[in-house]
Design a protein around this motif. Structure first.
Motif, PDB file in Angstrom:
ATOM      1  N   ILE A  36       6.718  -8.602 -15.815  1.00 22.13           N
ATOM      2  CA  ILE A  36       5.833  -7.651 -15.134  1.00 22.13           C
ATOM      3  C   ILE A  36       6.660  -6.463 -14.652  1.00 22.13           C
ATOM      4  O   ILE A  36       7.705  -6.637 -14.029  1.00 22.13           O
ATOM      5  N   VAL A  37       6.184  -5.245 -14.948  1.00 23.15           N
ATOM      6  CA  VAL A  37       6.833  -4.037 -14.443  1.00 23.15           C
ATOM      7  C   VAL A  37       6.181  -3.683 -13.109  1.00 23.15           C
ATOM      8  O   VAL A  37       4.953  -3.544 -13.018  1.00 23.15           O
ATOM      9  N   ILE A  38       7.021  -3.576 -12.083  1.00 16.32           N
ATOM     10  CA  ILE A  38       6.521  -3.343 -10.725  1.00 16.32           C
ATOM     11  C   ILE A  38       6.942  -1.953 -10.258  1.00 16.32           C
ATOM     12  O   ILE A  38       8.131  -1.642 -10.188  1.00 16.32           O
ATOM     13  N   LEU A  39       5.960  -1.131  -9.941  1.00 14.08           N
ATOM     14  CA  LEU A  39       6.190   0.203  -9.389  1.00 14.08           C
ATOM     15  C   LEU A  39       5.759   0.206  -7.928  1.00 14.08           C
ATOM     16  O   LEU A  39       4.624  -0.141  -7.608  1.00 14.08           O
ATOM     17  N   GLU A  40       6.688   0.581  -7.037  1.00 11.06           N
ATOM     18  CA  GLU A  40       6.382   0.589  -5.598  1.00 11.06           C
ATOM     19  C   GLU A  40       6.700   1.959  -5.017  1.00 11.06           C
ATOM     20  O   GLU A  40       7.800   2.479  -5.181  1.00 11.06           O
ATOM     21  N   VAL A  41       5.721   2.544  -4.350  1.00  8.65           N
ATOM     22  CA  VAL A  41       5.905   3.786  -3.603  1.00  8.65           C
ATOM     23  C   VAL A  41       5.762   3.427  -2.128  1.00  8.65           C
ATOM     24  O   VAL A  41       4.726   2.897  -1.719  1.00  8.65           O
ATOM     25  N   TRP A  42       6.807   3.713  -1.337  1.00  4.18           N
ATOM     26  CA  TRP A  42       6.798   3.220   0.031  1.00  4.18           C
ATOM     27  C   TRP A  42       7.337   4.258   1.019  1.00  4.18           C
ATOM     28  O   TRP A  42       7.979   5.235   0.650  1.00  4.18           O
ATOM     29  N   ASP A  43       7.038   4.016   2.282  1.00  2.16           N
ATOM     30  CA  ASP A  43       7.561   4.849   3.364  1.00  2.16           C
ATOM     31  C   ASP A  43       7.633   4.002   4.628  1.00  2.16           C
ATOM     32  O   ASP A  43       7.239   2.835   4.621  1.00  2.16           O
ATOM     33  N   LYS A  44       8.132   4.612   5.699  1.00  2.00           N
ATOM     34  CA  LYS A  44       8.243   3.898   6.972  1.00  2.00           C
ATOM     35  C   LYS A  44       7.444   4.605   8.062  1.00  2.00           C
ATOM     36  O   LYS A  44       7.832   4.622   9.227  1.00  2.00           O
ATOM     37  N   GLY A  45       6.310   5.169   7.662  1.00  2.00           N
ATOM     38  CA  GLY A  45       5.463   5.897   8.604  1.00  2.00           C
ATOM     39  C   GLY A  45       4.580   4.986   9.434  1.00  2.00           C
ATOM     40  O   GLY A  45       4.793   3.774   9.508  1.00  2.00           O
ATOM     41  N   LYS A  46       3.569   5.598  10.038  1.00  2.00           N
ATOM     42  CA  LYS A  46       2.708   4.856  10.969  1.00  2.00           C
ATOM     43  C   LYS A  46       1.851   3.813  10.284  1.00  2.00           C
ATOM     44  O   LYS A  46       1.278   2.936  10.936  1.00  2.00           O
ATOM     45  N   GLY A  47       1.743   3.881   8.962  1.00  2.00           N
ATOM     46  CA  GLY A  47       1.056   2.840   8.210  1.00  2.00           C
ATOM     47  C   GLY A  47      -0.451   2.876   8.338  1.00  2.00           C
ATOM     48  O   GLY A  47      -1.049   3.845   8.815  1.00  2.00           O
ATOM     49  N   ILE A  48      -1.061   1.781   7.934  1.00  2.00           N
ATOM     50  CA  ILE A  48      -2.521   1.660   7.898  1.00  2.00           C
ATOM     51  C   ILE A  48      -2.906   0.368   8.598  1.00  2.00           C
ATOM     52  O   ILE A  48      -2.362  -0.702   8.295  1.00  2.00           O
ATOM     53  N   ASP A  49      -3.834   0.465   9.548  1.00  4.33           N
ATOM     54  CA  ASP A  49      -4.267  -0.722  10.293  1.00  4.33           C
ATOM     55  C   ASP A  49      -4.828  -1.775   9.347  1.00  4.33           C
ATOM     56  O   ASP A  49      -5.392  -1.463   8.296  1.00  4.33           O
ATOM     57  N   GLU A  50      -4.701  -3.024   9.761  1.00  3.40           N
ATOM     58  CA  GLU A  50      -5.116  -4.135   8.899  1.00  3.40           C
ATOM     59  C   GLU A  50      -6.593  -4.050   8.518  1.00  3.40           C
ATOM     60  O   GLU A  50      -6.974  -4.331   7.384  1.00  3.40           O
ATOM     61  N   HIS A  51      -7.450  -3.638   9.471  1.00  2.95           N
ATOM     62  CA  HIS A  51      -8.887  -3.593   9.177  1.00  2.95           C
ATOM     63  C   HIS A  51      -9.247  -2.455   8.230  1.00  2.95           C
ATOM     64  O   HIS A  51     -10.348  -2.427   7.680  1.00  2.95           O
ATOM     65  N   SER A  74       1.067  -3.018   4.455  1.00  4.15           N
ATOM     66  CA  SER A  74       1.485  -2.071   5.488  1.00  4.15           C
ATOM     67  C   SER A  74       1.887  -2.771   6.780  1.00  4.15           C
ATOM     68  O   SER A  74       1.118  -3.564   7.336  1.00  4.15           O
ATOM     69  N   ARG A  75       3.092  -2.446   7.232  1.00  3.28           N
ATOM     70  CA  ARG A  75       3.578  -2.832   8.557  1.00  3.28           C
ATOM     71  C   ARG A  75       4.023  -1.542   9.243  1.00  3.28           C
ATOM     72  O   ARG A  75       5.056  -0.957   8.849  1.00  3.28           O
ATOM     73  N   PRO A  76       3.242  -1.060  10.224  1.00  2.00           N
ATOM     74  CA  PRO A  76       3.501   0.245  10.846  1.00  2.00           C
ATOM     75  C   PRO A  76       4.952   0.437  11.274  1.00  2.00           C
ATOM     76  O   PRO A  76       5.545  -0.427  11.919  1.00  2.00           O
ATOM     77  N   TYR A  77       5.511   1.576  10.835  1.00  2.00           N
ATOM     78  CA  TYR A  77       6.872   2.005  11.160  1.00  2.00           C
ATOM     79  C   TYR A  77       7.946   1.032  10.657  1.00  2.00           C
ATOM     80  O   TYR A  77       9.104   1.139  11.051  1.00  2.00           O
ATOM     81  N   GLU A  78       7.544   0.102   9.796  1.00  2.00           N
ATOM     82  CA  GLU A  78       8.518  -0.763   9.123  1.00  2.00           C
ATOM     83  C   GLU A  78       8.499  -0.483   7.621  1.00  2.00           C
ATOM     84  O   GLU A  78       9.495  -0.058   7.054  1.00  2.00           O
TER      85      GLU A  78
END
Length: 311
Positions: free
Chosen positions: A234-249, A294-298
């Motif tokens: 499987i080819v896995i492409l991940e775009v990520w950051d350490k910003g405020k993220g997105i709430d679980e709901h 998403s884990r906010p700021y992580e």
């Protein structure tokens, strides 16, 4: 001889009585099933028709009746969900069209009635008007693109694609903006080509949407990352950051049409709410999947999985 006839008559009477009682039980069972079905349909409940019986035919009938009720309840739930989705879509679309149209009208009225404007002021206003019109045109194009992608007869032509090159190209396209935002850029793309069955235009659009989304909402974390790797075919492409993220709901809804986060209505984070929906459908059209974690700021990451090909 007479005794034998009596025995035969008694046996016949017993058989007739048994058949009569069986018919009565069957009739009563059918009546109970009919009454219960009428109650379930009338009250729109999620109940099932339950009836203790040893008759195999009635058992089979109950199985099919409950399957039919399950199907009907699913159709009803899907209809309610689609109706609610359509209502939200219209409300969001109305907002996203009304806002730029109001701004455009304001610029037009200012140009039309403000005689004291200098040539330089008019030039600035015309530039802003031009940008707003293009922004509105882009929003409408995205909406029609999504409608086209959701149609049953739309097909994305697929061919052998090196995902490495597509990722490098998109990073270069956004490099100046990444520098402007003063983001620490962490890119991990292997030298060995990773091939998938995809479409170049579709992949460019998916990766571009994910990168711009990360910059728009995650730049407060100071880091932007893109990782490409292969794992178990499987080819896995991940775009990520350490910003405020997105709430679980909100995470389960980000791929819905025209769904935007509350702060996306802030002009600083203005988005159409269509980019991720388009990305999801394009990814699925290439037989891939896309996920959010998403884990906010992580770490907030959008991950695409595609089947690797070697031929």
């Amino acid at each position: 001889m007479v005794n034998f006839l009596y025995v035969i008559i008694i046996l016949l009477i017993v058989v007739i009585v048994i058949q009569y009682m069986s018919r009565r039980r069957s009739k009563a069972a059918v009546t109970d099933i009919s009454t219960k079905m009428d109650e379930i349909i009338r009250l729109e409940t999620a109940e099932k028709v339950l009836l203790p019986t040893g008759e195999q035919e009635l058992q089979q009938l109950l199985v099919q009746v409950n399957r039919l009720l399950d199907h009907n309840q699913k159709l009803s739930a899907d209809y309610i969900k689609a109706k609610d989705s359509l209502r939200k879509l219209i409300a969001n679309m109305s907002h996203d069209l009304k806002t730029p149209l109001t701004v455009i009208l304001g610029y037009v009225e200012k140009l039309r009635y403000a005689d004291h404007l200098t040539d330089e002021d008019r030039h600035v206003l015309m530039g802003r008007l031009h940008d707003k019109v293009w922004s509105l045109t882009g929003l409408l194009n995205q909406f029609f693109d999504l409608v086209k992608l959701e149609s049953d007869d739309y097909v994305v032509p697929l061919s052998k694609i090196s995902l490495n090159e597509i990722c490098k190209k998109n990073i270069l396209d956004f490099y100046e903006l990444l520098l402007e935002k003063k983001l620490q850029v962490e890119v991990a793309i292997p030298e060995r080509p990773l091939y998938i069955l995809g479409n170049e235009d579709a992949l460019n659009r998916v990766i571009s949407n994910l990168i711009s989304n990360s910059i728009r909402y995650g730049s407060d974390g100071g880091v932007f990352g893109l990782t490409l790797q292969e794992q178990d075919g499987i080819v896995i492409l991940e775009v990520w950051d350490k910003g405020k993220g997105i709430d679980e709901h909100d995470q389960a809804k980000v791929f819905e049409r025209l769904y935007t986060l509350d702060d996306a209505r802030n002009p600083q984070f203005q988005g159409s709410g269509l980019g991720l929906s388009i990305s999801k459908r394009l990814t699925e059209a290439m037989k891939g999947t896309i996920h959010l974690n998403s884990r906010p700021y992580e770490r907030t990451s959008f991950t695409c999985h595609f089947k690797q090909i070697a031929y």
